[in-house]
Design a protein around this motif. Structure first.
Motif, PDB file in Angstrom:
ATOM      1  N   ALA A  24       0.843  -1.204   0.000  1.00  0.00           N
ATOM      2  CA  ALA A  24       0.000   0.000   0.000  1.00  0.00           C
ATOM      3  C   ALA A  24       0.877   1.252   0.000  1.00  0.00           C
ATOM      4  CB  ALA A  24      -0.934  -0.001   1.200  1.00  0.00           C
ATOM      5  N   LEU A  25       1.973   1.217   0.719  1.00  0.00           N
ATOM      6  CA  LEU A  25       2.886   2.361   0.776  1.00  0.00           C
ATOM      7  C   LEU A  25       3.414   2.704  -0.621  1.00  0.00           C
ATOM      8  CD1 LEU A  25       4.276   4.328   2.777  1.00  0.00           C
ATOM      9  CD2 LEU A  25       6.143   2.675   2.924  1.00  0.00           C
ATOM     10  N   THR A  26       3.662   1.694  -1.438  1.00  0.00           N
ATOM     11  CA  THR A  26       4.165   1.946  -2.792  1.00  0.00           C
ATOM     12  C   THR A  26       3.107   2.590  -3.688  1.00  0.00           C
ATOM     13  OG1 THR A  26       3.544  -0.236  -3.656  1.00  0.00           O
ATOM     14  CG2 THR A  26       5.761  -0.003  -2.685  1.00  0.00           C
ATOM     15  N   PHE A 143      -4.205   2.002   1.728  1.00  0.00           N
ATOM     16  CA  PHE A 143      -4.150   1.048   2.828  1.00  0.00           C
ATOM     17  C   PHE A 143      -5.525   0.441   3.107  1.00  0.00           C
ATOM     18  CE2 PHE A 143      -0.546   3.792   3.468  1.00  0.00           C
ATOM     19  CZ  PHE A 143       0.462   2.925   3.850  1.00  0.00           C
ATOM     20  N   LEU A 144      -6.572   1.102   2.654  1.00  0.00           N
ATOM     21  CA  LEU A 144      -7.939   0.707   2.991  1.00  0.00           C
ATOM     22  C   LEU A 144      -8.780   0.399   1.750  1.00  0.00           C
ATOM     23  CD1 LEU A 144      -8.387   3.595   5.574  1.00  0.00           C
ATOM     24  CD2 LEU A 144      -7.717   1.244   6.079  1.00  0.00           C
ATOM     25  N   GLU A 145      -8.139   0.006   0.660  1.00  0.00           N
ATOM     26  CA  GLU A 145      -8.841  -0.195  -0.611  1.00  0.00           C
ATOM     27  C   GLU A 145     -10.023  -1.141  -0.507  1.00  0.00           C
ATOM     28  OE1 GLU A 145      -5.712  -1.303  -3.308  1.00  0.00           O
ATOM     29  OE2 GLU A 145      -5.506   0.764  -4.029  1.00  0.00           O
ATOM     30  N   HIS A 146      -9.850  -2.262   0.176  1.00  0.00           N
ATOM     31  CA  HIS A 146     -10.940  -3.243   0.260  1.00  0.00           C
ATOM     32  C   HIS A 146     -12.138  -2.675   1.017  1.00  0.00           C
ATOM     33  CE1 HIS A 146      -8.180  -5.896  -1.550  1.00  0.00           C
ATOM     34  NE2 HIS A 146      -7.583  -6.348  -0.472  1.00  0.00           N
ATOM     35  N   GLN A 147     -11.879  -1.950   2.084  1.00  0.00           N
ATOM     36  CA  GLN A 147     -12.957  -1.391   2.887  1.00  0.00           C
ATOM     37  C   GLN A 147     -13.658  -0.224   2.193  1.00  0.00           C
ATOM     38  OE1 GLN A 147      -9.906  -1.994   3.981  1.00  0.00           O
ATOM     39  NE2 GLN A 147     -10.230  -3.656   5.439  1.00  0.00           N
ATOM     40  N   LEU A 148     -12.965   0.440   1.268  1.00  0.00           N
ATOM     41  CA  LEU A 148     -13.513   1.613   0.583  1.00  0.00           C
ATOM     42  C   LEU A 148     -14.186   1.283  -0.751  1.00  0.00           C
ATOM     43  CD1 LEU A 148     -10.598   4.104   1.225  1.00  0.00           C
ATOM     44  CD2 LEU A 148     -12.850   4.110   2.297  1.00  0.00           C
ATOM     45  N   ILE A 166     -13.075   3.907   9.282  1.00  0.00           N
ATOM     46  CA  ILE A 166     -12.492   2.663   8.760  1.00  0.00           C
ATOM     47  C   ILE A 166     -11.049   2.517   9.229  1.00  0.00           C
ATOM     48  CG2 ILE A 166     -11.766   1.477   6.652  1.00  0.00           C
ATOM     49  CD1 ILE A 166     -14.243   2.753   5.285  1.00  0.00           C
ATOM     50  N   ALA A 167     -10.282   3.604   9.184  1.00  0.00           N
ATOM     51  CA  ALA A 167      -8.879   3.556   9.616  1.00  0.00           C
ATOM     52  C   ALA A 167      -8.777   3.172  11.088  1.00  0.00           C
ATOM     53  CB  ALA A 167      -8.191   4.890   9.360  1.00  0.00           C
ATOM     54  N   SER A 173      -5.045  -4.267  11.622  1.00  0.00           N
ATOM     55  CA  SER A 173      -4.994  -5.282  10.566  1.00  0.00           C
ATOM     56  C   SER A 173      -4.460  -4.729   9.240  1.00  0.00           C
ATOM     57  CB  SER A 173      -6.381  -5.892  10.364  1.00  0.00           C
ATOM     58  OG  SER A 173      -7.314  -4.885   9.996  1.00  0.00           O
ATOM     59  N   ASP A 174      -4.920  -3.550   8.821  1.00  0.00           N
ATOM     60  CA  ASP A 174      -4.526  -2.991   7.525  1.00  0.00           C
ATOM     61  C   ASP A 174      -3.331  -2.039   7.607  1.00  0.00           C
ATOM     62  OD1 ASP A 174      -6.541  -4.443   6.350  1.00  0.00           O
ATOM     63  OD2 ASP A 174      -7.979  -2.800   6.465  1.00  0.00           O
ATOM     64  N   LYS A 175      -2.998  -1.599   8.785  1.00  0.00           N
ATOM     65  CA  LYS A 175      -1.822  -0.777   9.065  1.00  0.00           C
ATOM     66  C   LYS A 175      -1.716   0.490   8.217  1.00  0.00           C
ATOM     67  CE  LYS A 175       0.760  -4.820  10.579  1.00  0.00           C
ATOM     68  NZ  LYS A 175      -0.392  -5.320  11.220  1.00  0.00           N
ATOM     69  N   PRO A 176      -2.775   1.347   8.225  1.00  0.00           N
ATOM     70  CA  PRO A 176      -2.603   2.634   7.540  1.00  0.00           C
ATOM     71  C   PRO A 176      -1.578   3.464   8.289  1.00  0.00           C
ATOM     72  CG  PRO A 176      -4.654   2.610   8.774  1.00  0.00           C
ATOM     73  CD  PRO A 176      -4.064   1.220   8.869  1.00  0.00           C
ATOM     74  N   LEU A 177      -1.057   4.501   7.646  1.00  0.00           N
ATOM     75  CA  LEU A 177      -0.019   5.323   8.262  1.00  0.00           C
ATOM     76  C   LEU A 177      -0.494   5.996   9.548  1.00  0.00           C
ATOM     77  CD1 LEU A 177       1.460   7.092   5.124  1.00  0.00           C
ATOM     78  CD2 LEU A 177       2.445   5.226   6.444  1.00  0.00           C
ATOM     79  N   TYR A 178      -1.762   6.386   9.573  1.00  0.00           N
ATOM     80  CA  TYR A 178      -2.338   7.052  10.744  1.00  0.00           C
ATOM     81  C   TYR A 178      -3.797   6.712  10.834  1.00  0.00           C
ATOM     82  CZ  TYR A 178      -2.925  10.359   6.893  1.00  0.00           C
ATOM     83  OH  TYR A 178      -3.180  10.923   5.673  1.00  0.00           O
TER      84      TYR A 178
END
Length: 178
Positions: A24-26, A143-148, A166-167, A173-178
Protein backbone atom coordinates in the motif's frame (compact mmCIF):
# COMPACT_ATOMS: atom_id res chain seq x y z
CA UNK A 1 21.39 -12.97 -12.01
CA UNK A 2 18.94 -14.17 -9.35
CA UNK A 3 15.28 -14.53 -10.34
CA UNK A 4 14.16 -12.07 -7.68
CA UNK A 5 16.46 -9.24 -8.82
CA UNK A 6 15.72 -6.55 -11.35
CA UNK A 7 18.38 -5.53 -13.93
CA UNK A 8 19.36 -2.67 -11.59
CA UNK A 9 20.15 -5.20 -8.88
CA UNK A 10 17.13 -4.24 -6.77
CA UNK A 11 14.82 -6.93 -5.50
CA UNK A 12 11.53 -7.32 -7.36
CA UNK A 13 9.69 -8.52 -4.26
CA UNK A 14 8.65 -6.03 -1.65
CA UNK A 15 9.86 -6.68 1.87
CA UNK A 16 7.28 -8.17 4.23
CA UNK A 17 7.05 -5.96 7.26
CA UNK A 18 4.63 -6.56 10.10
CA UNK A 19 4.36 -2.88 11.05
CA UNK A 20 3.81 -1.35 7.59
CA UNK A 21 1.78 -2.46 4.60
CA UNK A 22 4.61 -1.93 2.09
CA UNK A 23 2.47 -2.77 -0.94
CA UNK A 24 0.00 0.00 0.00
CA UNK A 25 2.89 2.36 0.78
CA UNK A 26 4.16 1.95 -2.79
CA UNK A 27 0.75 3.10 -4.10
CA UNK A 28 0.59 6.32 -2.03
CA UNK A 29 1.28 8.54 -5.02
CA UNK A 30 -0.32 6.43 -7.75
CA UNK A 31 -3.20 8.86 -8.38
CA UNK A 32 -1.57 12.25 -7.91
CA UNK A 33 -2.37 15.37 -9.91
CA UNK A 34 -1.29 17.99 -7.36
CA UNK A 35 1.54 18.51 -4.90
CA UNK A 36 -0.65 18.03 -1.82
CA UNK A 37 0.02 14.33 -1.21
CA UNK A 38 3.77 14.79 -1.68
CA UNK A 39 3.90 17.83 0.58
CA UNK A 40 1.68 16.19 3.20
CA UNK A 41 3.80 13.04 3.30
CA UNK A 42 7.13 14.93 3.26
CA UNK A 43 5.87 17.24 6.00
CA UNK A 44 4.71 14.33 8.12
CA UNK A 45 8.17 12.76 7.78
CA UNK A 46 9.89 16.09 8.59
CA UNK A 47 7.85 16.52 11.77
CA UNK A 48 8.50 12.94 12.84
CA UNK A 49 12.22 13.38 12.13
CA UNK A 50 12.35 16.48 14.36
CA UNK A 51 10.62 14.44 17.06
CA UNK A 52 13.19 11.68 16.55
CA UNK A 53 10.34 9.47 15.30
CA UNK A 54 8.70 9.53 18.70
CA UNK A 55 5.02 9.19 17.87
CA UNK A 56 3.51 9.45 21.35
CA UNK A 57 2.18 12.99 20.84
CA UNK A 58 -0.41 13.72 18.15
CA UNK A 59 0.53 15.99 15.26
CA UNK A 60 -1.99 18.77 14.79
CA UNK A 61 -3.31 19.44 11.33
CA UNK A 62 -2.34 23.10 11.78
CA UNK A 63 1.31 22.05 12.30
CA UNK A 64 1.16 19.83 9.22
CA UNK A 65 -0.17 22.70 7.11
CA UNK A 66 2.57 25.03 8.37
CA UNK A 67 5.15 22.38 7.49
CA UNK A 68 3.60 21.84 4.04
CA UNK A 69 3.72 25.56 3.29
CA UNK A 70 7.29 25.80 4.57
CA UNK A 71 8.33 22.88 2.36
CA UNK A 72 6.67 24.46 -0.69
CA UNK A 73 7.87 28.02 -0.01
CA UNK A 74 11.51 27.67 -1.10
CA UNK A 75 10.92 26.02 -4.51
CA UNK A 76 7.99 28.36 -5.19
CA UNK A 77 9.79 31.54 -4.13
CA UNK A 78 13.30 30.98 -5.46
CA UNK A 79 12.76 28.67 -8.41
CA UNK A 80 9.24 29.79 -9.39
CA UNK A 81 8.24 26.13 -9.43
CA UNK A 82 4.76 25.57 -10.82
CA UNK A 83 2.84 23.01 -8.82
CA UNK A 84 0.32 22.59 -11.66
CA UNK A 85 -2.75 24.42 -12.91
CA UNK A 86 -5.14 22.83 -10.41
CA UNK A 87 -2.78 23.02 -7.45
CA UNK A 88 -3.55 25.85 -5.03
CA UNK A 89 -0.40 25.72 -2.86
CA UNK A 90 1.32 28.56 -4.75
CA UNK A 91 -1.81 30.71 -4.47
CA UNK A 92 -2.03 30.01 -0.74
CA UNK A 93 1.65 30.92 -0.30
CA UNK A 94 1.22 34.13 -2.30
CA UNK A 95 -1.80 35.07 -0.17
CA UNK A 96 0.27 34.94 3.03
CA UNK A 97 1.77 38.16 4.30
CA UNK A 98 5.28 36.82 4.82
CA UNK A 99 8.16 39.19 5.35
CA UNK A 100 11.49 37.45 4.93
CA UNK A 101 14.19 39.96 5.84
CA UNK A 102 17.29 38.02 4.85
CA UNK A 103 17.83 36.17 1.62
CA UNK A 104 17.89 32.46 2.26
CA UNK A 105 20.49 30.92 0.00
CA UNK A 106 20.81 27.59 1.75
CA UNK A 107 17.49 26.40 3.03
CA UNK A 108 18.76 24.85 6.24
CA UNK A 109 16.71 23.69 9.20
CA UNK A 110 17.43 26.98 11.02
CA UNK A 111 16.00 28.94 8.09
CA UNK A 112 13.02 26.61 7.93
CA UNK A 113 12.40 27.06 11.66
CA UNK A 114 12.15 30.83 11.19
CA UNK A 115 9.92 30.34 8.16
CA UNK A 116 7.63 27.96 10.07
CA UNK A 117 7.29 30.55 12.83
CA UNK A 118 6.45 33.29 10.30
CA UNK A 119 3.86 31.06 8.61
CA UNK A 120 2.33 29.97 11.93
CA UNK A 121 1.66 33.65 12.81
CA UNK A 122 -0.51 34.02 9.71
CA UNK A 123 -4.27 33.52 9.52
CA UNK A 124 -4.28 30.01 8.07
CA UNK A 125 -7.98 29.25 8.44
CA UNK A 126 -8.63 29.27 4.69
CA UNK A 127 -5.51 27.24 3.93
CA UNK A 128 -6.27 24.65 6.62
CA UNK A 129 -9.86 24.36 5.41
CA UNK A 130 -8.80 23.95 1.78
CA UNK A 131 -5.99 21.45 2.36
CA UNK A 132 -7.79 19.38 4.98
CA UNK A 133 -10.72 18.47 2.72
CA UNK A 134 -9.23 15.48 0.93
CA UNK A 135 -5.47 15.08 1.29
CA UNK A 136 -5.27 13.30 4.66
CA UNK A 137 -7.94 10.87 3.54
CA UNK A 138 -6.70 10.24 0.02
CA UNK A 139 -3.16 9.65 1.25
CA UNK A 140 -4.14 6.61 3.33
CA UNK A 141 -6.75 5.29 0.88
CA UNK A 142 -4.34 2.67 -0.61
CA UNK A 143 -4.15 1.05 2.83
CA UNK A 144 -7.94 0.71 2.99
CA UNK A 145 -8.84 -0.19 -0.61
CA UNK A 146 -10.94 -3.24 0.26
CA UNK A 147 -12.96 -1.39 2.89
CA UNK A 148 -13.51 1.61 0.58
CA UNK A 149 -14.82 -0.38 -2.38
CA UNK A 150 -18.38 0.98 -2.01
CA UNK A 151 -17.54 4.56 -1.02
CA UNK A 152 -18.25 7.33 -3.55
CA UNK A 153 -15.20 9.38 -4.60
CA UNK A 154 -17.11 12.01 -6.60
CA UNK A 155 -18.59 15.39 -5.66
CA UNK A 156 -20.12 15.52 -2.21
CA UNK A 157 -18.34 12.27 -1.46
CA UNK A 158 -18.44 10.43 1.81
CA UNK A 159 -14.71 9.77 1.86
CA UNK A 160 -13.80 12.23 4.60
CA UNK A 161 -16.49 10.67 6.81
CA UNK A 162 -15.77 7.04 5.96
CA UNK A 163 -11.97 6.90 6.12
CA UNK A 164 -11.39 7.98 9.76
CA UNK A 165 -13.87 5.39 11.05
CA UNK A 166 -12.49 2.66 8.76
CA UNK A 167 -8.88 3.56 9.62
CA UNK A 168 -9.64 3.37 13.34
CA UNK A 169 -11.47 0.06 12.97
CA UNK A 170 -8.79 -1.52 10.74
CA UNK A 171 -5.68 0.15 12.15
CA UNK A 172 -4.06 -3.03 13.50
CA UNK A 173 -4.99 -5.28 10.57
CA UNK A 174 -4.53 -2.99 7.52
CA UNK A 175 -1.82 -0.78 9.06
CA UNK A 176 -2.60 2.63 7.54
CA UNK A 177 -0.02 5.32 8.26
CA UNK A 178 -2.34 7.05 10.74
Amino acid sequence: MDDDRLPSGAFSQLPDLSKVNVAALTRLFADTTNSYKYLFFLSLLDILKRRRFEATEPISFQNLIVEMLANAWFPHTFFKLSFGTQDQVAHKLDALDLTITEPIIRFRDTDKTLLRKAIALQDLGDVVSHLSRYVPFRLIAPFLEHQLAGVSWGKGNQLEVAIPAIANRCFNSDKPLY
